[in-house]
Design an enzyme around this catalytic site. Structure first.
Site, PDB file in Angstrom:
ATOM      1  N   CYS B 113       0.882  -1.157   0.000  1.00 31.10           N
ATOM      2  CA  CYS B 113       0.000   0.000   0.000  1.00 31.10           C
ATOM      3  C   CYS B 113       0.914   1.200   0.000  1.00 31.10           C
ATOM      4  O   CYS B 113       1.553   1.509   0.992  1.00 31.10           O
ATOM      5  CB  CYS B 113      -0.901   0.024   1.245  1.00 31.10           C
ATOM      6  SG  CYS B 113      -1.884   1.527   1.313  1.00 31.10           S
ATOM      7  N   CYS B 116      -0.539   4.385   2.365  1.00 32.27           N
ATOM      8  CA  CYS B 116      -0.632   4.299   3.819  1.00 32.27           C
ATOM      9  C   CYS B 116      -0.361   2.866   4.237  1.00 32.27           C
ATOM     10  O   CYS B 116       0.729   2.373   4.060  1.00 32.27           O
ATOM     11  CB  CYS B 116      -1.981   4.809   4.308  1.00 32.27           C
ATOM     12  SG  CYS B 116      -3.375   4.155   3.372  1.00 32.27           S
ATOM     13  N   SER B 117      -1.344   2.193   4.759  1.00 29.95           N
ATOM     14  CA  SER B 117      -1.107   0.811   5.162  1.00 29.95           C
ATOM     15  C   SER B 117      -2.377  -0.016   5.017  1.00 29.95           C
ATOM     16  O   SER B 117      -2.714  -0.801   5.890  1.00 29.95           O
ATOM     17  CB  SER B 117      -0.587   0.753   6.595  1.00 29.95           C
ATOM     18  OG  SER B 117      -1.531   1.357   7.455  1.00 29.95           O
ATOM     19  N   CYS B 118      -3.092   0.185   3.900  1.00 27.31           N
ATOM     20  CA  CYS B 118      -4.289  -0.618   3.664  1.00 27.31           C
ATOM     21  C   CYS B 118      -3.882  -2.083   3.590  1.00 27.31           C
ATOM     22  O   CYS B 118      -2.899  -2.429   2.946  1.00 27.31           O
ATOM     23  CB  CYS B 118      -4.964  -0.215   2.356  1.00 27.31           C
ATOM     24  SG  CYS B 118      -5.588   1.462   2.425  1.00 27.31           S
TER      25      CYS B 118
END
Lengths: 106, 213
Positions: B113, B116-118
């Site tokens: 991702c 961000c940090s999906c």
């Protein structure tokens, strides 16, 4: 850092560890201690994992609906049968704690 | 101790509360095992913290194992991930999409991702720290083969690498290729070799050396 053993994390067939959002859930500290002791002695080779698992499945099938009560009973019977602890010393020690003769903080 | 769980003791001395029967049994076991030199309290602490946060890639692993043994299921999983996951009795939140990517001998999929940090936490648990790190997020796109090598995955030049960028609307999970030497394994045995990293696409399932289980 300890490695998670997938055979333990992926217990199934009615013996799956209680989880919430994927994380293990211990409803009280003793549940965590009971969990940890079983895993430590398995790592140290005191018994084969499948031996414990078979007893756990049995306990769940006929015992208490509380998962970690079954877990603890399976652990006790395994240690007793392996001669690691005796029924007597276990009973004596437990009543010392229950009656506060022995300090539960150690 | 925080303010909120502060007890009013007044003049009373601080007597410990008697443990319940099951607590007493647990204390009895732990103290006896310590006395016999079979474990230490620190051993138990260490295990609890390792497992408490293992955060179930278990669901994803079971989904993969089932797709390996049931080809019709595999087709449904690739076609509609969330429906196939629910079919096995797991919850999958309706608000996020999930695409399942099948890695083969020709194509290797890997997930990142970049913004961000999906992450498909519903099937893989919480993301590992490195997944959220800036170097992984940028390098996975710029030099995926190098990143894979650092994870221990050496891909032949004729295998193409597809990098998929997750978003909050659509997340990805990799369906790795079933390794050779796992013929006749149960789903439980198969699930045990599918690690979280395999389903992010930075590892491939490994058959343990003592493979005749």
């Amino acid at each position: 850092m300890s490695k998670v053993d997938p055979r333990i994390a992926n217990l199934d067939r009615g013996a799956a560890l209680p989880r919430k959002n994927g994380e293990l859930v211990f409803k009280a500290p003793w549940e965590g201690r009971a969990f940890g002791m079983v895993v430590v002695l398995n790592e140290k080779g005191a018994y084969a994992w499948d031996e414990f698992r078979a007893r756990l499945v049995e306990e769940i099938a006929e015992g208490s609906p509380e998962y970690y009560e079954s877990w603890l009973s399976a652990f006790e019977s395994l240690l007793i049968d392996h001669g690691v602890v005796s029924v007597d010393e276990l009973g004596r020690r437990a009543s010392e704690y229950a009656s506060l003769e022995r300090d539960p903080v150690f | 101790m925080t303010k909120h769980d502060h007890h009013e003791h007044g003049d009373h001395s601080h007597h410990p509360e008697a443990p319940s029967d099951i607590e007493a049994r647990t204390l009895a076991l732990e103290s006896l095992l310590i006395e016999k030199g079979l474990l230490t309290s620190e051993d138990v602490d260490r295990i609890i913290s390792a497992y408490e946060h293992d955060i179930g890639p278990m669901i994803g692993a079971r989904v993969v194992a089932h797709a390996w043994v049931d080809l019709d299921y595999r087709a449904r999983l690739l076609n509609d991930g969330p429906a196939a996951i629910r079919e096995l009795g797991y919850d999958y939140p309706a608000s996020t999409g999930l695409a399942v990517l099948e890695s083969t001998k020709e194509v290797h999929h890997m997930v990142v991702c970049t913004l961000c940090s999906c992450y498909p936490w519903a099937v893989l648990g919480l993301p590992p720290t490195w997944y959220k790190s800036a170097p992984y997020r940028s390098r996975a796109v710029v030099e995926p083969r190098k990143v894979l090598e650092e994870f221990g995955v050496a891909l032949p030049a004729d295998v193409s690498v597809n990098v998929w960028d997750s978003s909050s609307d659509l997340r990805y999970m990799v369906l790795p290729e079933r390794p050779e030497g796992t013929e006749g394994w149960t789903e439980e045995q198969l699930a045990a070799i599918v690690s979280r990293d395999c389903m992010i696409g930075v590892a491939r399932p490994q058959v343990p050396a003592e493979a005749n289980r």
